[in-house]
Motif scaffolding. Structure first.
Motif, mmCIF file in Angstrom:
data_model
loop_
_atom_site.group_PDB
_atom_site.id
_atom_site.type_symbol
_atom_site.label_atom_id
_atom_site.label_comp_id
_atom_site.label_asym_id
_atom_site.label_seq_id
_atom_site.Cartn_x
_atom_site.Cartn_y
_atom_site.Cartn_z
ATOM 1 N N GLY A 211 14.805 -9.033 -30.663
ATOM 2 C CA GLY A 211 14.769 -9.001 -29.202
ATOM 3 C C GLY A 211 13.393 -9.450 -28.728
ATOM 4 O O GLY A 211 12.380 -8.901 -29.174
ATOM 5 N N VAL A 212 13.371 -10.483 -27.883
ATOM 6 C CA VAL A 212 12.103 -10.949 -27.320
ATOM 7 C C VAL A 212 12.052 -10.411 -25.888
ATOM 8 O O VAL A 212 12.869 -10.783 -25.051
ATOM 9 C CB VAL A 212 12.026 -12.495 -27.342
ATOM 10 C CG1 VAL A 212 10.716 -12.980 -26.711
ATOM 11 C CG2 VAL A 212 12.162 -13.025 -28.770
ATOM 12 N N VAL A 213 11.120 -9.510 -25.643
ATOM 13 C CA VAL A 213 11.113 -8.783 -24.366
ATOM 14 C C VAL A 213 10.384 -9.594 -23.283
ATOM 15 O O VAL A 213 9.242 -9.999 -23.474
ATOM 16 C CB VAL A 213 10.455 -7.393 -24.545
ATOM 17 C CG1 VAL A 213 10.325 -6.666 -23.211
ATOM 18 C CG2 VAL A 213 11.264 -6.553 -25.532
ATOM 19 N N GLU A 342 7.264 -17.784 -25.878
ATOM 20 C CA GLU A 342 7.709 -19.138 -26.207
ATOM 21 C C GLU A 342 7.417 -19.454 -27.672
ATOM 22 O O GLU A 342 8.232 -20.062 -28.357
ATOM 23 C CB GLU A 342 6.970 -20.123 -25.295
ATOM 24 C CG GLU A 342 7.788 -21.341 -24.945
ATOM 25 C CD GLU A 342 6.994 -22.230 -23.989
ATOM 26 O OE1 GLU A 342 6.840 -21.808 -22.836
ATOM 27 O OE2 GLU A 342 6.530 -23.297 -24.429
ATOM 28 N N LEU A 343 6.244 -19.004 -28.122
ATOM 29 C CA LEU A 343 5.886 -19.195 -29.535
ATOM 30 C C LEU A 343 6.916 -18.502 -30.431
ATOM 31 O O LEU A 343 7.410 -19.089 -31.403
ATOM 32 C CB LEU A 343 4.474 -18.641 -29.773
ATOM 33 C CG LEU A 343 3.925 -18.654 -31.203
ATOM 34 C CD1 LEU A 343 3.872 -20.077 -31.750
ATOM 35 C CD2 LEU A 343 2.527 -18.034 -31.237
ATOM 36 N N SER A 344 7.280 -17.275 -30.082
ATOM 37 C CA SER A 344 8.277 -16.532 -30.875
ATOM 38 C C SER A 344 9.626 -17.227 -30.877
ATOM 39 O O SER A 344 10.235 -17.411 -31.930
ATOM 40 C CB SER A 344 8.482 -15.123 -30.308
ATOM 41 O OG SER A 344 7.321 -14.364 -30.471
ATOM 42 N N THR A 345 10.092 -17.628 -29.687
ATOM 43 C CA THR A 345 11.439 -18.223 -29.634
ATOM 44 C C THR A 345 11.471 -19.566 -30.362
ATOM 45 O O THR A 345 12.467 -19.901 -30.993
ATOM 46 C CB THR A 345 11.938 -18.368 -28.176
ATOM 47 O OG1 THR A 345 10.962 -19.054 -27.416
ATOM 48 C CG2 THR A 345 12.192 -17.020 -27.538
ATOM 49 N N LYS A 356 17.609 -12.462 -28.880
ATOM 50 C CA LYS A 356 18.026 -12.280 -27.489
ATOM 51 C C LYS A 356 16.792 -12.022 -26.643
ATOM 52 O O LYS A 356 15.946 -11.212 -27.012
ATOM 53 C CB LYS A 356 18.968 -11.072 -27.407
ATOM 54 C CG LYS A 356 19.475 -10.782 -26.003
ATOM 55 C CD LYS A 356 20.326 -9.517 -25.995
ATOM 56 C CE LYS A 356 20.698 -9.109 -24.574
ATOM 57 N NZ LYS A 356 21.730 -9.945 -23.969
ATOM 58 N N GLU A 357 16.713 -12.728 -25.515
ATOM 59 C CA GLU A 357 15.653 -12.404 -24.554
ATOM 60 C C GLU A 357 16.171 -11.261 -23.697
ATOM 61 O O GLU A 357 17.285 -11.322 -23.191
ATOM 62 C CB GLU A 357 15.306 -13.637 -23.725
ATOM 63 C CG GLU A 357 14.587 -14.670 -24.595
ATOM 64 C CD GLU A 357 14.194 -15.927 -23.858
ATOM 65 O OE1 GLU A 357 13.166 -15.908 -23.185
ATOM 66 O OE2 GLU A 357 14.929 -16.926 -23.982
ATOM 67 N N SER A 376 2.861 -9.255 -26.103
ATOM 68 C CA SER A 376 4.231 -9.575 -26.508
ATOM 69 C C SER A 376 4.852 -8.369 -27.197
ATOM 70 O O SER A 376 4.225 -7.748 -28.055
ATOM 71 C CB SER A 376 4.198 -10.767 -27.467
ATOM 72 O OG SER A 376 5.473 -10.981 -28.022
ATOM 73 N N LEU A 377 6.072 -8.028 -26.796
ATOM 74 C CA LEU A 377 6.817 -6.914 -27.393
ATOM 75 C C LEU A 377 8.084 -7.473 -28.027
ATOM 76 O O LEU A 377 8.856 -8.161 -27.363
ATOM 77 C CB LEU A 377 7.151 -5.882 -26.310
ATOM 78 C CG LEU A 377 8.033 -4.690 -26.698
ATOM 79 C CD1 LEU A 377 7.393 -3.853 -27.804
ATOM 80 C CD2 LEU A 377 8.317 -3.810 -25.471
ATOM 81 N N LEU A 378 8.246 -7.205 -29.324
ATOM 82 C CA LEU A 378 9.383 -7.744 -30.072
ATOM 83 C C LEU A 378 10.173 -6.609 -30.687
ATOM 84 O O LEU A 378 9.593 -5.691 -31.282
ATOM 85 C CB LEU A 378 8.866 -8.686 -31.173
ATOM 86 C CG LEU A 378 8.034 -9.867 -30.653
ATOM 87 C CD1 LEU A 378 7.191 -10.456 -31.772
ATOM 88 C CD2 LEU A 378 8.939 -10.931 -30.042
ATOM 89 N N PHE A 379 11.506 -6.666 -30.547
ATOM 90 C CA PHE A 379 12.366 -5.595 -31.038
ATOM 91 C C PHE A 379 13.141 -6.015 -32.285
ATOM 92 O O PHE A 379 13.527 -7.179 -32.421
ATOM 93 C CB PHE A 379 13.415 -5.223 -29.975
ATOM 94 C CG PHE A 379 12.880 -4.417 -28.820
ATOM 95 C CD1 PHE A 379 11.777 -3.590 -28.958
ATOM 96 C CD2 PHE A 379 13.515 -4.485 -27.575
ATOM 97 C CE1 PHE A 379 11.314 -2.834 -27.882
ATOM 98 C CE2 PHE A 379 13.056 -3.740 -26.501
ATOM 99 C CZ PHE A 379 11.953 -2.911 -26.649
#
Ligand SMILES: [Zn+2]
Length: 415
Positions: A211-213, A342-345, A356-357, A376-379
């Motif tokens: 999950g990209v928050v 954007e870097l993560s996605t 999922k955003e 950045s918070l990533l799940f």
């Protein structure tokens, strides 16, 4: 376990080992973990993590609040460090992953980067934040708050835990306090990246790995008090009643119906109700209930509240009752850094990992850092969304996918 054996472990094995190892500090027979701020198990966990950081060739140090940092020094003298991590404290009988995962991910990512690519250009640090949950003292986000300046030593001076121990006593007993160590603060850091379990079941239900928050939601809380008149439940005809419960139920119905006509990610909860006199055969003269409203757009929260409260007044009057509405929390939504997301996605799309955003309905340390530095918070998925419980669970393979993403982000930013 000796060093030689540890080297042979794959990343997924190291992840599994470190989750169980960290959970053993404050672990109970039921599989739960209790690590309250400045407690014995908390201190042992921080000390053991410090040793682990040093073993992974990081320079480990504390700040005065008890936050623990592991530093992988970059070759560039100038510039601020990249920060990753999460919180070491837990709720009473919490799970193995909440907070702990972000720290484990950071330590393993820095170890991996150092082993595979050597020294970075930019300095990277992992932080084991001392406190987030507010489980021992009535104060949340002490770790990130003390770093950013959102909280100060003055704020904790009068706080006591349930046993009557003061915050300052507990902190000093653990070896921390104002002036005991340096206070690095966020001025030393360029950005913050936090990996955390979702604590919800959206990713699992939708079969997504990450999950990209985009935002941490804003939230408002109110107490609504309905004032009516107590009377005999048998002898007072319905048309003459001033029934506070009748009004309260009509108002709650308005909230729930209205929420269905709002964007789907607006959530509204009435979780607490106090009824007076709270006797089966007496018409209630006073009902107080809470409202918790969350969304990523403060305008949407505002228009929801405004419209709902406009209809409240009429409904109360029609029933012969009056209202007091008291707002006691108003936290703004916090936007996460678009460039980092954007870097993560891009990384996730390139390697074909599903994601999922999404918004985060719960607050995290990222909520604090996000007010000061790009964050950045990533799940990763939480099984059935269960959290703050010994049943909290995430598959090791899912944990590893998050760590792999963190490695790639840090590599891109620092090397
Ligand atoms: Zn957490």
């Amino acid at each position: 376990m000796v060093m030689e054996e540890k080297k042979k472990l794959t990343l997924v094995q190291q992840t599994a080992e470190m989750v169980e190892w960290l959970a053993s500090f404050g672990g109970s027979k039921s599989g739960g973990v209790t690590r309250l701020l400045y407690s014995e198990s908390w201190k042992l966990a921080q000390e053991a993590l410090k040793a682990r950081m040093e073993e992974a060739s990081l320079h480990a140090y504390y700040d005065d609040a008890g936050n623990l940092f592991g530093r992988l020094e970059g070759s560039q003298k100038e510039g601020r460090a990249i920060l990753t991590g999460s919180h070491i404290d837990t709720v009473v009988n919490g799970g193995k992953y909440d907070g702990a995962y972000g720290i484990i991910a950071g330590v393993l990512a820095l170890k991996y980067l150092h082993e595979h690519y050597g020294r970075p250009k930019k300095t990277i640090e992992v932080v084991s934040l001392c406190e987030e949950e507010g489980s021992r003292f009535p104060m949340t986000y002490w770790g990130s708050g003390s770093m950013t300046g959102l909280r100060s030593f003055d704020d904790v001076y009068l706080l006591k835990d349930q046993e009557g121990t003061t915050f300052i006593e507990a902190m000093e007993k653990s070896g921390f306090g104002k002036g005991k160590y340096q206070h690095p603060g966020t001025a030393h850091f360029d950005c913050f990246i936090e990996l955390h379990i979702e604590q919800g079941e959206v990713l699992e239900r939708e079969n997504k790995s990450i999950g990209v928050v985009s935002h941490i939601v804003g939230q408002r809380r109110y107490n609504v008090t309905v004032n009516g008149e107590s009377n005999h439940a048998g002898t007072t005809p319905m048309k003459w009643r001033k029934d506070a419960m009748n009004t309260a139920s009509a108002l709650i119905q308005v909230l729930m119906e209205k929420s269905k006509r709002m964007p789907a990610d607006l959530v509204v909860t009435v979780g607490q109700m106090i009824v007076e006199p709270n006797i089966p055969n007496v018409i209630p003269n006073k009902v107080t209930f809470s409202i918790d409203i969350r969304h990523s757009d403060s305008d949407i929260i505002q228009s929801f509240c405004q419209e709902a409260f406009e209809s409240f007044e009429g409904l109360a009057r029609e029933r012969g009752t009056s209202l007091d509405i008291h707002k006691w929390m108003d936290e703004q939504p916090i936007k996460m850094c678009e460039n980092l997301n954007e870097l993560s996605t891009t990384i996730l799309q390139t390697e074909g990992t599903s994601f999922k955003e999404m918004t985060s309905g719960a607050g995290h340390d990222s909520q604090v850092f996000g007010q000061f530095i790009p964050t950045s918070l990533l799940f990763v998925p939480s099984h059935k969304g269960i959290s703050h419980s010994p049943h909290e669970f995430t598959k090791t393979e899912d944990l590893e996918k998050g760590i792999n993403l963190l490695i790639k982000i840090l590599h891109k930013l620092a090397y």
